[in-house]
Write an enzyme that holds these catalytic residues in place. Structure first.
Site, PDB file in Angstrom:
ATOM      1  N   MET A 114       0.843  -1.197   0.000  1.00 34.30           N
ATOM      2  CA  MET A 114       0.000   0.000   0.000  1.00 34.30           C
ATOM      3  C   MET A 114       0.884   1.255   0.000  1.00 34.30           C
ATOM      4  SD  MET A 114      -3.326   0.145   2.359  1.00 34.30           S
ATOM      5  CE  MET A 114      -4.954   0.204   1.722  1.00 34.30           C
ATOM      6  N   CYS A 115       1.158   1.836   1.100  1.00 33.71           N
ATOM      7  CA  CYS A 115       1.904   3.086   1.280  1.00 33.71           C
ATOM      8  C   CYS A 115       0.993   4.290   1.055  1.00 33.71           C
ATOM      9  CB  CYS A 115       3.106   3.252   0.359  1.00 33.71           C
ATOM     10  SG  CYS A 115       4.395   2.028   0.620  1.00 33.71           S
ATOM     11  N   GLY A 116       1.320   5.359   1.742  1.00 33.20           N
ATOM     12  CA  GLY A 116       0.579   6.618   1.580  1.00 33.20           C
ATOM     13  C   GLY A 116       1.552   7.725   1.278  1.00 33.20           C
ATOM     14  N   ARG A 124      -2.345   3.416   5.743  1.00 28.34           N
ATOM     15  CA  ARG A 124      -1.817   2.886   4.486  1.00 28.34           C
ATOM     16  C   ARG A 124      -0.392   2.365   4.634  1.00 28.34           C
ATOM     17  NH1 ARG A 124      -4.709   3.996  -0.039  1.00 28.34           N
ATOM     18  NH2 ARG A 124      -2.864   3.433  -1.224  1.00 28.34           N
TER      19      ARG A 124
END
Lengths: 224, 305
Positions: B1-3, B32
């Site tokens: 994911m990652c934000g 995230r």
């Protein structure tokens, strides 16, 4: 008289649980969504729900019977797998709006992004603006109306869904082709536009797209 | 994911609130990615004093006073070292380009978080909320900030695997997604003499952009080159001291939303990260199109102000 929930002060799960109460009916307003995910998901009652603001992912997902209006934009997976009822977004929707929808009506007044109506299974989708690439990918049943333009690979690997686009189609996906607008198509499009609040549109200004049905059976030369 | 999040401030009256607003944006994206986080702030005098070049040093393994003395001797210029959480920010009146090599000569295993005349980069392992607190991010000022919350997929959960990747002077890149052909491009860059800090895919993207910029390309052209060279999924936010740019891959499955008002331009993985920004209710809000490069420059704002 409507019941109001404020998501700034009431946890989302409490709001959704209240809307899942057995035998519920009436009008509800959800305030301060602030882009939250999963707002008004899994409704299965003849209720009217208005969300005052932008929502995140999966808003009004799996909807049955309820009429949900989102006064703002919606994130990924709007009304995914909805079964019946209506979902209306006054702004734009992100990718995969109406994914796998089985029934009911989804209206997006603005634009919908990539993969709108992916794997459509009976839902009707009406988009006031344009849709992004890979829209109606593998759409099996249902109808999709686009008042603006469609992005790349519209209707790739489409089955028996019917697509109506008024504007330009950037490109058609595999096995999707323009089709003749016969009287029954003009009639069903006029009906969809009227139901979605766009009755001033001339159905004759739209083009119908559907399956060329060349991928239905295996051919060794069906390669790209 | 990652934000990913970024805020490019146009109205100087909001410079004092940059850290506060960026903290809210970063923490909203904790869902995230909660294994590591990083931020880059442009123009915070407390971290990157005006008129001096600053470098972010991570895992130095030596106390601040010792690092200051060692780098002063190395550079022949007075070096001031500030501790911000686990990161040391060293500044001196020198060309920023000489700082990374000087730091590595003295501390061969140091991780250089970033360097430049106006840039401070802080990154580490831990929950974004805890890291922001440790860095005192809310008190930071400046004209531009970016942030990243990581859920690791492509390399180890270490500070070197955390974003941002700030590998050129005052440059910074954060990424949501994964590059699939990064090993091939890494080999090409290695052959061209580029050095790497990690096995991370995003670092290859950052080194690629820095390599193009060093060859005289502008940001938009460098990012166009990236879209034609890299395969995989990406939403990227790429900045330097004067520019702020967003690009997504052709498939565009990694989310992005941009909001713009007369006072600021903001970008985030999700709207939730923008909901608290002042004036958001009247902002123009849209989802960036695939393979379209959206860029804003501070110079332009200076001209129109």
């Amino acid at each position: 008289m409507s019941t109001t929930f404020d998501l700034a002060t009431t946890p989302l799960r409490e709001v959704n649980a209240a809307l899942h109460a057995p035998g519920i009916s009436g009008d509800f307003v959800i305030g301060n969504p602030q882009g939250a995910h999963n707002v008004a998901v899994g409704l299965d009652a003849p209720v009217s729900v208005t969300v005052e603001g932008h929502v995140g992912y999966y808003a009004a997902g799996m909807n049955q019977r309820a009429d949900v209006t989102i006064r703002g934009n919606a994130g990924t997976g709007l009304a995914e797998n909805m079964m019946s009822g209506t979902v209306h977004v006054t702004g734009n929707a992100s990718q995969s709006a109406g994914a796998t929808g089985r029934g009911g009506l989804l209206v997006v007044d603005g634009d919908a992004a990539a993969r709108c109506g992916i794997s459509l299974k009976g839902l009707d989708v009406v988009v006031g603006g344009s849709v992004g690439h890979m829209s109606a990918f593998m759409a099996q049943r249902g109808r999709m109306v686009v008042r603006g333009d469609a992005g790349d690979a519209l209707g790739d690997s489409i089955y028996e869904a019917r697509l109506y686009v008024r504007g330009r189609v950037q490109s058609l996906g595999a096995d999707c082709e323009p089709k003749e607008m016969r009287a029954e198509h003009l009639e069903e499009l006029a009906d969809l536009l009227k139901t979605a609040g766009f009755e001033e549109d001339d159905p004759a200004s739209y083009t119908r797209y559907g399956s060329a049905r060349t991928l239905y059976h295996f051919h060794s030369d069906n390669t790209y | 994911m990652c934000g990913i999040v970024g805020l490019h401030v146009r109205n100087p009256e909001l410079h004092s609130r940059l850290g506060e607003l960026l903290t809210g944006m970063l923490c909203a994206m904790e869902d995230r990615g909660a294994d590591s986080a990083g931020i880059a702030v442009y123009g915070n005098e407390a971290w990157s004093p005006a008129g001096r070049a600053t470098i972010s040093l991570i895992d130095v393994g030596a106390p601040a006073a010792e690092v200051a003395a060692a780098l002063t001797a190395e550079l022949g210029a007075d070096v001031v070292v500030t501790e911000v959480g686990d990161v040391l920010l060293a500044s001196a009146d020198v060309d920023p380009e000489v700082l990374p090599a000087a730091a590595r000569r003295r501390y061969p295993h140091v991780l250089v978080g970033g360097f430049g005349t106006d840039l401070a980069v802080l990154k580490g392992v831990g929950r974004p909320r805890d890291l922001a607190q440790r860095w005192g991010l809310a008190a930071a000022q400046g004209w531009q900030g970016v942030g990243h919350t990581r859920m690791a997929t492509e390399s180890a959960v270490t500070p070197a695997g955390a974003h941002p990747y700030a590998v050129g002077p005052d440059q910074c890149l954060v990424h949501n997604g994964s590059f699939s052909n990064h090993a091939t491009i890494r080999r090409e860059l290695l052959a061209a003499g580029v050095e790497f800090d990690s096995l991370n895919d995003t670092e290859v993207g950052a080194r690629f952009v820095a390599h193009r910029l060093a060859a005289g390309r502008d940001v938009a052209t460098a990012l166009t080159d990236l879209t034609t060279t890299f395969d995989g999924f990406y939403t990227l936010l790429v900045s330097d001291r004067n520019s702020f740019a967003v690009v997504r891959d052709a498939i565009a499955c990694k989310p992005a939303v941009i909001a713009e008002t007369g006072d600021w331009v903001a970008m985030a993985s999700e709207f939730r990260a923008l909901a608290h920004l002042p004036g958001i209710e009247d902002a123009r809000i849209w989802e960036p199109e695939p393979e379209v490069i959206y860029a804003w420059t501070r110079a332009q704002e200076v001209v129109t102000a």
